[in-house]
Design an enzyme around this catalytic site. Structure first.
Site, short mmCIF file in Angstrom:
data_model
loop_
_atom_site.label_atom_id
_atom_site.label_comp_id
_atom_site.label_asym_id
_atom_site.label_seq_id
_atom_site.Cartn_x
_atom_site.Cartn_y
_atom_site.Cartn_z
N ASP A 175 32.06 0.50 14.97
CA ASP A 175 32.48 1.79 14.43
C ASP A 175 31.61 2.84 15.11
O ASP A 175 30.40 2.95 14.85
CB ASP A 175 32.34 1.84 12.90
CG ASP A 175 33.65 1.47 12.22
OD1 ASP A 175 34.59 1.05 12.92
OD2 ASP A 175 33.74 1.61 10.98
N GLU B 270 31.36 -5.17 7.59
CA GLU B 270 30.73 -3.95 8.10
C GLU B 270 29.50 -3.64 7.24
O GLU B 270 29.62 -3.13 6.13
CB GLU B 270 31.73 -2.79 8.06
CG GLU B 270 31.15 -1.50 8.63
CD GLU B 270 32.16 -0.37 8.69
OE1 GLU B 270 33.36 -0.63 8.90
OE2 GLU B 270 31.73 0.79 8.51
N ASP C 74 34.92 6.00 13.94
CA ASP C 74 34.75 6.26 12.50
C ASP C 74 33.85 7.50 12.39
O ASP C 74 32.69 7.42 12.00
CB ASP C 74 34.11 5.03 11.83
CG ASP C 74 34.16 5.14 10.31
OD1 ASP C 74 34.61 6.19 9.82
OD2 ASP C 74 33.75 4.19 9.63
N HIS D 91 25.38 3.48 10.19
CA HIS D 91 24.91 2.53 9.19
C HIS D 91 23.63 1.85 9.68
O HIS D 91 22.74 1.56 8.89
CB HIS D 91 25.98 1.47 8.91
CG HIS D 91 27.24 2.02 8.31
ND1 HIS D 91 28.33 1.23 8.03
CD2 HIS D 91 27.58 3.27 7.94
CE1 HIS D 91 29.28 1.98 7.51
NE2 HIS D 91 28.87 3.22 7.45
N ASP E 87 44.81 5.28 2.83
CA ASP E 87 44.88 6.43 3.76
C ASP E 87 46.31 6.71 4.14
O ASP E 87 46.70 7.85 4.35
CB ASP E 87 44.22 6.14 5.13
CG ASP E 87 42.81 5.67 5.07
OD1 ASP E 87 42.14 5.98 4.10
OD2 ASP E 87 42.40 4.98 6.03
N ASP F 287 28.46 10.67 9.97
CA ASP F 287 29.65 10.24 10.74
C ASP F 287 30.05 11.23 11.83
O ASP F 287 31.19 11.70 11.89
CB ASP F 287 30.86 10.06 9.79
CG ASP F 287 30.76 8.77 8.98
OD1 ASP F 287 30.00 7.87 9.37
OD2 ASP F 287 31.47 8.68 7.96
N ASP G 13 25.00 9.65 5.72
CA ASP G 13 26.00 9.14 6.65
C ASP G 13 26.88 10.30 7.13
O ASP G 13 27.96 10.53 6.58
CB ASP G 13 26.83 8.09 5.89
CG ASP G 13 27.63 7.19 6.79
OD1 ASP G 13 27.40 7.20 8.01
OD2 ASP G 13 28.49 6.45 6.27
N HIS H 212 42.81 2.37 6.17
CA HIS H 212 42.72 1.76 4.83
C HIS H 212 44.12 1.89 4.21
O HIS H 212 44.81 2.88 4.46
CB HIS H 212 41.78 2.54 3.90
CG HIS H 212 40.37 2.65 4.34
ND1 HIS H 212 39.94 3.61 5.21
CD2 HIS H 212 39.27 1.96 3.96
CE1 HIS H 212 38.64 3.49 5.38
NE2 HIS H 212 38.20 2.50 4.64
N GLU I 269 28.41 -0.29 12.68
CA GLU I 269 28.56 1.17 12.74
C GLU I 269 27.21 1.81 13.03
O GLU I 269 26.22 1.54 12.34
CB GLU I 269 29.14 1.70 11.43
CG GLU I 269 29.24 3.21 11.42
CD GLU I 269 30.14 3.77 10.32
OE1 GLU I 269 31.17 3.14 10.03
OE2 GLU I 269 29.80 4.82 9.78
#
Ligand code: XUL
Ligand code: CO
Length: 442
Positions: free
Chosen positions: A299, A235, A342, A274, A107, A312, A310, A104, A271
């Site tokens: 992802d 996404e 991700d 998700h 980031d 991750d 989430d 991003h 993802e």
């Protein structure tokens, strides 16, 4: 360009030692240089590292601050810290043998006091990233803009009730598209973190969806204007941070894109976590996107069935990944997409070495799934079963149904005069699960 100092001095480039190896810092299945069907595994799998988790994640959660302190997080000012951090990141990308990375805007470079200052910071860091990409050969899978962290976006970006915020988000994405192009990004991702609502009491749902579509049209127009050829990806995620997100899942994303005439310009970045938050399996989302010809990228992560949010995590569930991989390979692969981790370390995993363990596990699980899926498809037993299950549509009145030649009247006549009652046929789920288990466990 040589990075001056090693940030992972005790770790060598990770090598593939085969399934028999018991060395923790080695691949067992992911051999990036192994050639399969004329392409290396690195080329087939197109693994990517997510900058936000692996190089900005500090282990904070809603109940406490960060736990992870990296030795490279120091320097004169925020921009020089960002450069040193990026040196560490590219050393990691090389040592873990990942051919791609993703970011991003916020980031990689610190946000300034004004948009102009943020853009200046970004330009400095993008120049640094370009040099590192050139020196290492690591490429950009996709770029994106963070339109969810800054308080200005608390009520959404493109769907904010205030047109001023829409304008700001537009300016931010304009710049993010420019830098993604500058770095040779192969895709550009839209994840609408706050493009949804908390309560319908204050929300004009129709107007917000119209605004989101307008925003995406403006992005399509601008990409064309600057000659950005990368693939646009949506996404989907059903919720978090908002209660409801407009890109709920792939099916609602397809309906949204088609409603607003955007379907030719977008594919999906799916993802795993998700998908499960939306109440679907990972494979389901892949199949829905593939059926529409809109499978773009992945992802790669996983949720935790005992936690409803989430999380991750790195995915080591070879069964889930094999099923996903079968669907991906059947669809012809990901094209310009790839498998982007991700995923983040657990809060107590505070050593830089943990970044290696996490990615080794994820990459090996995907590599093994890739090999198993290739075997499953080469032997064709599952596909043959499915094909024969639908074979009544291959000829006769079944074919007439598929080709639009049959009508309710003709079918009624057929049932009354010839067919009578259909004979039930087993779905054979348990037989198929055992067949899958033979591939997974021998
Ligand atoms: C959030 C998420 C994002 C997107 C990019 O759940 O997945 O990191 O991948 O904005
Ligand atoms: Co994501």
């Amino acid at each position: 360009m040589k990075t001056r100092q090693s940030h992972f001095p005790r770790i060598k480039t990770i090598a593939c030692e085969g399934p028999g190896s018991d060395r923790p810092l080695a691949f067992r299945h992911y051999n990036p240089d192994e050639v399969i069907d004329g392409r290396t595994m690195s080329d087939h799998l197109r693994f990517s590292i997510a900058y936000w988790h692996s190089f900005r994640g500090v282990g904070s959660d809603p109940f406490g601050p960060g736990t992870i302190v990296r030795p490279w997080e120091k320097g004169r000012d925020a921009v020089s810290v960002a450069k040193t951090r990026m040196d560490a990141a590219f050393e990691f990308f090389q040592k873990i043998r990942a051919p791609f990375w993703c970011f991003h805007d916020r980031d990689i470079a610190p946000e300034g006091r004004t948009l102009a200052e943020s853009n200046r910071h970004l330009d400095k860091i993008v120049a640094h990233a370009k040099a590192l990409q050139k020196a290492t050969g690591v490429k950009l899978l996709w770029g994106t803009a963070n339109l969810f962290s800054n308080p200005r976006y608390m009520c959404g970006a493109a769907t904010n009730p205030d047109a001023h915020v829409f304008a700001y988000a537009a300016a931010q994405v304009k710049k993010a598209l420019e830098v993604t192009k500058e770095l040779g990004g192969e895709n550009y991702v839209f994840w609408g973190g706050r493009e949804g609502y908390e309560t319908l009491l204050n929300t004009d749902l129709k107007r917000e969806q119209d605004h989101l579509a307008r925003f995406l049209h403006l992005a399509v127009d601008y990409a064309k204007a600057i000659g950005f050829k990368g693939q646009f990806l949506i996404e989907p995620k059903p919720k978090e941070p908002t209660k409801h997100q407009y890109d709920f899942d792939v099916a609602s994303g397809i309906a949204f894109l088609r409603t607003y005439g955007l379907e030719k310009h977008f594919k999906f970045n799916i993802e795993t976590n998700h998908a499960t938050l939306a109440g679907h399996t990972f494979q389901h989302e892949i199949e829905v996107a593939a059926a529409a010809g809109m499978l773009g990228s992945i992802d790669a992560n996983a949720g935790d069935t005992l936690l409803g949010w989430d999380t991750d995590q790195f995915n080591t569930d070879v069964r889930e990944l094999t099923l996903a991989m079968v669907s991906i390979l059947k669809a012809g692969g990901l094209g310009s997409g790839g498998f982007n981790f991700d995923a983040k370390l657990r809060r107590p995993s505070i050593d830089p070495e943990d970044l290696f363990h996490a990615h080794i596990g994820g990459m090996d699980a995907y590599a093994l799934a890739f090999k198993l899926a290739r075997r499953i498809l080469a032997e064709g037993k599952l596909e043959q079963f499915v094909a024969s299950r639908y074979s009544s549509y291959d000829s006769g009145f079944g074919q007439e149904i598929e080709t639009g030649k049959a009508s309710f009247k003709s079918l009624e006549k057929l049932v009354l005069t010839q067919l009578g009652e259909p004979k039930p046929k087993s779905g054979k789920q348990e037989y198929l699960e055992n067949l899958l288990a033979r591939y997974l466990h021998g």
